[in-house]
Design an enzyme around this catalytic site. Structure first.
Site, mmCIF file in Angstrom:
data_model
loop_
_atom_site.group_PDB
_atom_site.id
_atom_site.type_symbol
_atom_site.label_atom_id
_atom_site.label_comp_id
_atom_site.label_asym_id
_atom_site.label_seq_id
_atom_site.Cartn_x
_atom_site.Cartn_y
_atom_site.Cartn_z
ATOM 1 N N GLU A 68 -26.033 57.841 -54.295
ATOM 2 C CA GLU A 68 -24.742 57.684 -54.963
ATOM 3 C C GLU A 68 -24.355 59.053 -55.507
ATOM 4 O OE1 GLU A 68 -23.056 55.103 -54.600
ATOM 5 O OE2 GLU A 68 -24.608 53.756 -53.844
ATOM 6 N N CYS B 299 -18.122 60.636 -61.945
ATOM 7 C CA CYS B 299 -18.058 60.882 -60.501
ATOM 8 C C CYS B 299 -16.832 60.254 -59.866
ATOM 9 C CB CYS B 299 -19.333 60.385 -59.812
ATOM 10 S SG CYS B 299 -19.642 58.623 -60.020
#
Length: 459
Positions: free
Chosen positions: A216, A250
């Site tokens: 991720e 993010c």
């Protein structure tokens, strides 16, 4: 509450996890449910300590700590407890006539001893949400929290030692050398959240042992605004998604590409919104994590003209929420992930040229579109790739527990949250059972049945 023992040796931790998994203690659904319930209880009991640690490490308020960290873990636990029997049940698979009376089924079984490496920007939810998935799937788990959020790492180590004591879950603290040593070991699965640069090194290390991975990562998340968007509403939603956690998210929009007819109104609406949110001096905004990241972010302020903000205080590790316009040619803020409270804004006129610039960048973790034109939204979606696609909002797609979350290409591989997380930490094992009395002679040599007949029967 007892203090956890000193950090274990990485190889010894793997052996402990393997041995406990081999005992079969984690496989029963009741054992999995019990682990999730104990984790939920520990989080409730130590909620105040966790929130205080987040404030100490990141300057995160209790409101932001609970809503952006603890809430997501609680949602994930609740969903897993509700759906676990359904997720874990074998599913029948149809067979052809010549397989009968045999039966086929797909069984999701635990991978074994798994490793989860968490980041510093959301040090609770990005470590514990994967943990929930791993426990629900029946694994033993070694966790490595980020050393850049040390107070949170210490609280989580105490919490997990008290509620999910080794050998089920082990927490190894330390610096990058501990993470490197762990990634070089033959775990049964490796789950990593962090930057794309570090993710590449993790993938290489895991590949040496043929360890499966879920990565991720991050990316340059574009935000496209067309001429039908309402500037006031769009500004509030962009500002919230971008400056949450001081831009250290993010999923935050990296830069805004706005139709020239909305450029001036949107910039003005963003200036007003940021003043309303964080004050005229921007001091209501959370600080950045440390001096190294402060210096990296401060250097970006010279890559354009600040239409709002632009100030920085090294002693307080504070960067004002900044709107950057007229970026200099070749500005890295348009190509690299900013991961801080700076928002470049560029106008566009021709939509084909605008989208050509978007698709020239690596596929992002998220792509955002603000529009009331459904045709435009569909046009953008059909011509781009991204881990997630969000219309008229930001970040909230990651808070839907049953919606798989992850990147594509440079922004990551694999999905988690809800059933997707359960599957990420499971081995999809195909099963076929044929009764001993069923024995079709035509498959054995010497083959007397004409191939032409076989083709007609089985083709």
């Amino acid at each position: 509450m007892d203090s956890p023992p000193p950090p274990a040796d990485p190889r010894a931790a793997l052996e402990v996890a393997r041995s406990h998994f081999a005992s079969g203690a984690t496989r029963a659904l009741e054992a999995r449910r019990d682990a999730l319930i104990r984790l939920r209880g520990g989080l409730e009991a130590m909620e105040g300590e966790v929130l205080a640690a987040l404030e100490q490490d990141l300057g995160k308020s209790a409101f932001d700590g609970w809503t952006s960290e603890l809430l997501l873990v609680r949602q994930e636990i609740a969903l897993a407890l509700k759906r676990l029997p359904r997720w874990a049940a074998p599913s029948r698979v149809p067979v052809r006539w010549f397989h009968r009376p045999g039966r086929a089924a797909l069984s999701l079984e635990p991978r074994g001893a798994v490793l989860v490496i968490g980041p510093w920007n959301y040090p609770v939810q990005l470590l514990l949400v994967p943990l929930v998935s791993a426990l629900a799937a029946g694994n033993t788990v070694v966790l490595k929290p980020s050393e850049m959020a040390p107070a949170t790492a210490a609280v989580l180590a105490r919490l997990l030692h008290a509620t999910l004591a080794p050998p089920l879950v082990q927490v190894l603290q330390g610096g990058p050398e501990v993470s490197q040593a762990l990634t070089e070991l033959p775990f049964d699965h490796l789950f990593f959240t962090g930057s794309s640069a570090v993710g590449r090194r993790v993938a290489v290390a895991a590949a040496r042992n043929l360890v499966s991975t879920t990565l991720e990562l991050g990316g340059v998340n574009p935000c496209i605004v067309d001429e039908t968007a309402d500037p006031a509403v769009t500004a509030r939603r962009i500002a919230w998604g971008k400056f949450l956690n001081a831009g250290q998210t993010c999923l935050a929009p990296n830069h805004v590409l706005v139709h020239e007819s909305r450029y001036g109104p949107l910039v003005e609406a963003l200036r007003k919104t940021l003043t309303d949110f964080y004050g005229a001096d921007g001091r209501g905004l959370q600080r950045v994590v440390n001096a190294r990241h402060f210096a990296r972010i401060e250097a970006m302020l010279d890559q354009g003209r600040a239409a709002h903000g632009g100030g920085a205080d090294a002693q307080a590790l504070h960067v004002q929420p900044t709107l950057l316009v007229d970026p200099v040619p070749g500005a890295t803020v348009l190509r690299d992930e900013i991961f801080g409270p700076i928002l470049p804004i560029l106008p566009w006129r021709d939509r084909d040229a605008m989208l050509s610039g978007v698709v020239a960048l690596p596929a992002p973790l998220a792509l955002y579109v603000h529009s009331r034109d459904r045709g435009f939204v569909q046009w953008v979606a059909a011509r781009t790739r991204s881990g997630g696609f969000c219309v008229n909002d930001h970040v909230v797609q990651a808070t839907v527990p049953e919606l798989p979350f992850g990147g594509v290409g440079a922004s990551g591989q694999g999905r988690y949250h809800g059933r997707a997380g359960f599957e990420a930490f499971s081995n999809a094992r195909g099963r076929f059972h044929q009764p001993a009395w069923a024995d079709l002679p035509m498959r054995y040599p010497p083959h007397r049945t004409p191939l032409s007949l076989i083709k007609r029967m089985m083709g």
